[in-house]
Design a protein around this motif. Structure first.
Motif, PDB file in Angstrom:
ATOM      1  N   UNK A 187       0.834  -1.201   0.000  1.00  0.00           N
ATOM      2  CA  UNK A 187       0.000   0.000   0.000  1.00  0.00           C
ATOM      3  C   UNK A 187       0.867   1.248   0.000  1.00  0.00           C
ATOM      4  N   UNK A 188       0.370   2.278  -0.683  1.00  0.00           N
ATOM      5  CA  UNK A 188       0.969   3.605  -0.644  1.00  0.00           C
ATOM      6  C   UNK A 188       0.066   4.527   0.157  1.00  0.00           C
ATOM      7  N   UNK A 189       0.687   5.394   0.940  1.00  0.00           N
ATOM      8  CA  UNK A 189      -0.043   6.484   1.567  1.00  0.00           C
ATOM      9  C   UNK A 189      -0.045   7.638   0.577  1.00  0.00           C
ATOM     10  N   UNK A 190      -1.235   8.122   0.248  1.00  0.00           N
ATOM     11  CA  UNK A 190      -1.390   9.298  -0.599  1.00  0.00           C
ATOM     12  C   UNK A 190      -1.827  10.413   0.331  1.00  0.00           C
ATOM     13  N   UNK A 191      -0.927  11.362   0.564  1.00  0.00           N
ATOM     14  CA  UNK A 191      -1.142  12.363   1.595  1.00  0.00           C
ATOM     15  C   UNK A 191      -1.262  13.746   0.968  1.00  0.00           C
ATOM     16  N   UNK A 192      -2.365  14.413   1.265  1.00  0.00           N
ATOM     17  CA  UNK A 192      -2.635  15.745   0.724  1.00  0.00           C
ATOM     18  C   UNK A 192      -2.829  16.746   1.848  1.00  0.00           C
ATOM     19  N   UNK A 193      -2.154  17.879   1.716  1.00  0.00           N
ATOM     20  CA  UNK A 193      -2.152  18.900   2.740  1.00  0.00           C
ATOM     21  C   UNK A 193      -3.268  19.911   2.616  1.00  0.00           C
TER      22      UNK A 193
ATOM     23  N   UNK B 266      -1.733  14.674 -13.299  1.00  0.00           N
ATOM     24  CA  UNK B 266      -0.847  13.639 -13.845  1.00  0.00           C
ATOM     25  C   UNK B 266       0.362  13.420 -12.943  1.00  0.00           C
ATOM     26  N   UNK B 267       0.759  14.431 -12.193  1.00  0.00           N
ATOM     27  CA  UNK B 267       1.895  14.293 -11.285  1.00  0.00           C
ATOM     28  C   UNK B 267       1.706  13.173 -10.276  1.00  0.00           C
ATOM     29  N   UNK B 268       0.479  12.994  -9.806  1.00  0.00           N
ATOM     30  CA  UNK B 268       0.203  11.911  -8.863  1.00  0.00           C
ATOM     31  C   UNK B 268       0.431  10.550  -9.522  1.00  0.00           C
ATOM     32  N   UNK B 269      -0.040  10.419 -10.759  1.00  0.00           N
ATOM     33  CA  UNK B 269       0.151   9.162 -11.481  1.00  0.00           C
ATOM     34  C   UNK B 269       1.633   8.886 -11.683  1.00  0.00           C
ATOM     35  N   UNK B 270       2.384   9.919 -12.033  1.00  0.00           N
ATOM     36  CA  UNK B 270       3.822   9.765 -12.227  1.00  0.00           C
ATOM     37  C   UNK B 270       4.484   9.311 -10.929  1.00  0.00           C
ATOM     38  N   UNK B 271       4.064   9.887  -9.812  1.00  0.00           N
ATOM     39  CA  UNK B 271       4.633   9.534  -8.515  1.00  0.00           C
ATOM     40  C   UNK B 271       4.330   8.080  -8.154  1.00  0.00           C
ATOM     41  N   UNK B 272       3.105   7.643  -8.385  1.00  0.00           N
ATOM     42  CA  UNK B 272       2.738   6.251  -8.097  1.00  0.00           C
ATOM     43  C   UNK B 272       3.565   5.307  -8.966  1.00  0.00           C
ATOM     44  N   UNK B 273       3.682   5.608 -10.242  1.00  0.00           N
ATOM     45  CA  UNK B 273       4.466   4.744 -11.140  1.00  0.00           C
ATOM     46  C   UNK B 273       5.947   4.739 -10.741  1.00  0.00           C
ATOM     47  N   UNK B 274       6.462   5.894 -10.350  1.00  0.00           N
ATOM     48  CA  UNK B 274       7.850   5.957  -9.898  1.00  0.00           C
ATOM     49  C   UNK B 274       8.056   5.042  -8.687  1.00  0.00           C
ATOM     50  N   UNK B 275       7.187   5.173  -7.687  1.00  0.00           N
ATOM     51  CA  UNK B 275       7.347   4.351  -6.478  1.00  0.00           C
ATOM     52  C   UNK B 275       7.176   2.871  -6.785  1.00  0.00           C
ATOM     53  N   UNK B 276       6.233   2.529  -7.660  1.00  0.00           N
ATOM     54  CA  UNK B 276       6.054   1.127  -8.039  1.00  0.00           C
ATOM     55  C   UNK B 276       7.333   0.586  -8.663  1.00  0.00           C
ATOM     56  N   UNK B 277       7.932   1.362  -9.547  1.00  0.00           N
ATOM     57  CA  UNK B 277       9.183   0.939 -10.181  1.00  0.00           C
ATOM     58  C   UNK B 277      10.292   0.836  -9.141  1.00  0.00           C
ATOM     59  N   UNK B 278      10.392   1.816  -8.293  1.00  0.00           N
ATOM     60  CA  UNK B 278      11.421   1.858  -7.244  1.00  0.00           C
ATOM     61  C   UNK B 278      11.287   0.643  -6.310  1.00  0.00           C
ATOM     62  N   UNK B 279      10.056   0.308  -5.953  1.00  0.00           N
ATOM     63  CA  UNK B 279       9.812  -0.794  -5.030  1.00  0.00           C
ATOM     64  C   UNK B 279      10.017  -2.174  -5.673  1.00  0.00           C
ATOM     65  N   UNK B 280       9.996  -2.224  -6.996  1.00  0.00           N
ATOM     66  CA  UNK B 280      10.183  -3.512  -7.681  1.00  0.00           C
ATOM     67  C   UNK B 280      11.660  -3.855  -7.871  1.00  0.00           C
ATOM     68  N   UNK B 281      12.524  -2.929  -7.553  1.00  0.00           N
ATOM     69  CA  UNK B 281      13.973  -3.173  -7.738  1.00  0.00           C
ATOM     70  C   UNK B 281      14.568  -3.928  -6.584  1.00  0.00           C
TER      71      UNK B 281
ATOM     72  N   UNK C 150      10.217   7.693   9.205  1.00  0.00           N
ATOM     73  CA  UNK C 150       9.580   6.424   8.845  1.00  0.00           C
ATOM     74  C   UNK C 150      10.386   5.609   7.844  1.00  0.00           C
ATOM     75  N   UNK C 151      11.398   6.211   7.250  1.00  0.00           N
ATOM     76  CA  UNK C 151      12.303   5.489   6.341  1.00  0.00           C
ATOM     77  C   UNK C 151      11.565   4.770   5.211  1.00  0.00           C
ATOM     78  N   UNK C 152      10.566   5.435   4.626  1.00  0.00           N
ATOM     79  CA  UNK C 152       9.865   4.917   3.454  1.00  0.00           C
ATOM     80  C   UNK C 152      10.217   5.796   2.261  1.00  0.00           C
ATOM     81  N   UNK C 153      10.212   5.243   1.054  1.00  0.00           N
ATOM     82  CA  UNK C 153      10.442   6.100  -0.106  1.00  0.00           C
ATOM     83  C   UNK C 153       9.307   7.108  -0.278  1.00  0.00           C
ATOM     84  N   UNK C 154       9.687   8.343  -0.622  1.00  0.00           N
ATOM     85  CA  UNK C 154       8.735   9.449  -0.705  1.00  0.00           C
ATOM     86  C   UNK C 154       8.800  10.088  -2.081  1.00  0.00           C
TER      87      UNK C 154
END
Length: 147
Positions: free
Chosen positions: A5-11, A132-147, A94-98
């Motif tokens: 799961x990803x936390x999607x956090x909006x201020x 679209x920035x949110x989609x890019x961020x989700x795809x980036x983290x998915x790629x990062x987490x698959x490595x 929390x040492x999670x990718x952001x």
């Protein structure tokens, strides 16, 4: 943790998307962004937990909670980008990718918006791509987490 799961956090003020300064932030609402983020996350095998708050402490608490049920964080800290050491420190803790997202190009706006405390913690920053920035961020983290 069985689900990834990803936390999607909006201020602050992002609950007003769609009506608040559409010439700056566009006409897409936060629920529409959340729905699209959920779809993109599902495409890459992730779930999401979306949180929006106008209160700094609530955002910090959500970051702390992410330690136990999330594998990464997508954050649009909004105005707290420029003021909140507490949010930056919580992200470090929390040492999670952001991945940091801004709907508008903060570097083309007022000078005080050019600095983000969160950017020093984020592995990836996207600004000015609208929703679209949110989609890019989700795809980036998915790629990062698959490595």
């Amino acid at each position: 943790m069985t689900e990834r799961r990803l936390l999607i956090l909006n201020g602050p003020n992002l609950n007003l998307l769609g009506t608040r300064q559409p010439e700056v932030y566009g006409s897409t609402t936060l629920p529409e962004i959340d729905k699209r983020v959920e779809q993109v996350a599902a495409e890459v095998g992730l779930k999401v937990r979306a949180v929006q708050s106008n209160h700094e402490g609530v955002l910090v608490d959500a970051i702390h909670e992410a330690r136990t049920d999330c594998v990464g964080i997508v954050i649009n800290p909004a105005a707290y980008s420029h003021t909140s050491v507490a949010i930056a420190d919580a992200l470090r803790s929390v040492a999670l990718p952001v991945a940091e997202v801004h709907l508008s190009n903060i570097h083309a706006r007022e000078q005080f918006r050019h600095h983000s405390y969160v950017s020093a913690v984020a592995e990836m920053v996207v600004a000015g791509a609208g929703p679209l920035g949110y989609e890019m961020a989700v795809r980036y983290l998915a790629d990062r987490l698959s490595q």
